[in-house]
Write a protein that holds these residues in place. Structure first.
Motif, PDB file in Angstrom:
ATOM      1  N   THR A  19       0.834  -1.205   0.000  1.00  0.00           N
ATOM      2  CA  THR A  19       0.000   0.000   0.000  1.00  0.00           C
ATOM      3  C   THR A  19       0.870   1.256   0.000  1.00  0.00           C
ATOM      4  OG1 THR A  19      -1.779  -1.159   1.145  1.00  0.00           O
ATOM      5  CG2 THR A  19      -1.791   1.253   1.269  1.00  0.00           C
ATOM      6  N   LEU A  20       1.900   1.272   0.839  1.00  0.00           N
ATOM      7  CA  LEU A  20       2.785   2.427   0.911  1.00  0.00           C
ATOM      8  C   LEU A  20       3.401   2.735  -0.454  1.00  0.00           C
ATOM      9  CD1 LEU A  20       4.405   4.587   2.519  1.00  0.00           C
ATOM     10  CD2 LEU A  20       6.128   2.792   2.904  1.00  0.00           C
ATOM     11  N   PHE A  21       3.958   1.715  -1.091  1.00  0.00           N
ATOM     12  CA  PHE A  21       4.680   1.959  -2.340  1.00  0.00           C
ATOM     13  C   PHE A  21       3.785   1.936  -3.583  1.00  0.00           C
ATOM     14  CE2 PHE A  21       8.187   0.969   0.540  1.00  0.00           C
ATOM     15  CZ  PHE A  21       8.946   2.104   0.327  1.00  0.00           C
ATOM     16  N   ALA A  22       2.494   1.705  -3.386  1.00  0.00           N
ATOM     17  CA  ALA A  22       1.547   1.857  -4.493  1.00  0.00           C
ATOM     18  C   ALA A  22       1.313   3.336  -4.789  1.00  0.00           C
ATOM     19  CB  ALA A  22       0.229   1.165  -4.162  1.00  0.00           C
ATOM     20  N   THR A  25       3.874   8.937  -5.405  1.00  0.00           N
ATOM     21  CA  THR A  25       4.589  10.083  -4.836  1.00  0.00           C
ATOM     22  C   THR A  25       5.650   9.639  -3.829  1.00  0.00           C
ATOM     23  OG1 THR A  25       2.957  10.452  -3.074  1.00  0.00           O
ATOM     24  CG2 THR A  25       2.601  11.612  -5.169  1.00  0.00           C
ATOM     25  N   VAL A  26       5.451   8.491  -3.193  1.00  0.00           N
ATOM     26  CA  VAL A  26       6.439   7.989  -2.233  1.00  0.00           C
ATOM     27  C   VAL A  26       7.740   7.673  -2.966  1.00  0.00           C
ATOM     28  CG1 VAL A  26       7.006   6.131  -0.613  1.00  0.00           C
ATOM     29  CG2 VAL A  26       4.697   7.131  -0.620  1.00  0.00           C
ATOM     30  N   VAL A  27       7.626   6.953  -4.062  1.00  0.00           N
ATOM     31  CA  VAL A  27       8.814   6.607  -4.858  1.00  0.00           C
ATOM     32  C   VAL A  27       9.429   7.868  -5.458  1.00  0.00           C
ATOM     33  CG1 VAL A  27       9.654   5.310  -6.859  1.00  0.00           C
ATOM     34  CG2 VAL A  27       7.981   4.270  -5.308  1.00  0.00           C
ATOM     35  N   ASP A  28       8.593   8.753  -5.972  1.00  0.00           N
ATOM     36  CA  ASP A  28       9.099  10.006  -6.545  1.00  0.00           C
ATOM     37  C   ASP A  28       9.869  10.821  -5.507  1.00  0.00           C
ATOM     38  OD1 ASP A  28       7.906   9.308  -8.950  1.00  0.00           O
ATOM     39  OD2 ASP A  28       6.189  10.663  -8.699  1.00  0.00           O
ATOM     40  N   VAL A  31      13.278   9.251  -4.827  1.00  0.00           N
ATOM     41  CA  VAL A  31      14.193   9.547  -5.940  1.00  0.00           C
ATOM     42  C   VAL A  31      14.673  10.989  -5.853  1.00  0.00           C
ATOM     43  CG1 VAL A  31      14.347   9.784  -8.457  1.00  0.00           C
ATOM     44  CG2 VAL A  31      13.259   7.755  -7.468  1.00  0.00           C
ATOM     45  N   ALA A  32      13.750  11.917  -5.615  1.00  0.00           N
ATOM     46  CA  ALA A  32      14.122  13.333  -5.532  1.00  0.00           C
ATOM     47  C   ALA A  32      15.096  13.590  -4.385  1.00  0.00           C
ATOM     48  CB  ALA A  32      12.864  14.193  -5.367  1.00  0.00           C
ATOM     49  N   LEU A  33      14.922  12.889  -3.273  1.00  0.00           N
ATOM     50  CA  LEU A  33      15.805  13.051  -2.116  1.00  0.00           C
ATOM     51  C   LEU A  33      17.124  12.277  -2.262  1.00  0.00           C
ATOM     52  CD1 LEU A  33      13.172  12.660   0.745  1.00  0.00           C
ATOM     53  CD2 LEU A  33      14.480  14.734   0.202  1.00  0.00           C
TER      54      LEU A  33
END
Length: 173
Positions: A19-22, A25-28, A31-33
């Motif tokens: 659920t978290l990684f679905a 924006t979490v993955v984005d 990556v941005a960080l």
């Protein structure tokens, strides 16, 4: 000099992990960080492997945090080194079966999960004599040092960067 990296620890059951990684924006955000994830391996399921593959595809550095079932102590400790070695062997098989990539392997060496829970309970003093006997048993400590040194050597020989967290508890004065 290498810039420091922030790693977020994640110790979720497989369904909550999915659920978290679905949420893209979490993955984005990771990556941005340029951040990594220290992923607690509560199981070696297909669902967890799918999340690892997703994060591998996004280029997010992952550290596999090896854990035992709670009835085996959860964290690695002086009494469960054989189970820790078996856990690592199972991890290697699971990793190969699913083509997973890891930036490192992590392990906690802490008190037995149930003993730790008992330390937080009102009857904690009953546990103290057993813990003290074990803490001062040089042979138990020596065997654990040999076993965990061999395990770290194997992990490194397999090409992994190894992270350890050691929690030492001593009785309060």
């Amino acid at each position: 000099m290498v810039a420091p990296r922030v790693d977020f620890a994640c110790e979720l059951q497989s369904d909550a992990l999915q659920t978290l990684f679905a949420d893209p924006t979490v993955v984005d955000d990771l990556v941005a960080l340029k951040a990594g994830v220290v992923l607690g391996l509560l199981d070696l399921s297909l669902e967890r492997a799918a999340v690892v593959q997703q994060l591998n595809e996004a280029g997010i550095p992952l550290t596999a945090w090896l854990l035992l079932p709670k009835d085996e102590g959860y964290w690695f400790n002086a009494a469960n080194a054989p189970q820790a070695a078996a856990c690592y062997r199972d991890f290697r098989v699971w990793t190969a079966e699913h083509g997973l990539q890891w930036d490192g392997v992590g392990m906690d060496i802490e008190p037995d999960f149930y003993e730790f829970q008992q330390l937080l309970s009102p009857g904690r003093w009953r546990l103290l004599p057993r813990m003290l006997r074990r803490a001062f048993n040089k042979e138990v400590v020596r065997r654990a040092q040999v076993a965990y040194s061999a395990l770290v050597t194997q992990m490194r020989a397999d090409g992994h960067r190894v992270e350890t967290c050691l929690l030492y508890t001593s009785p309060s004065p």
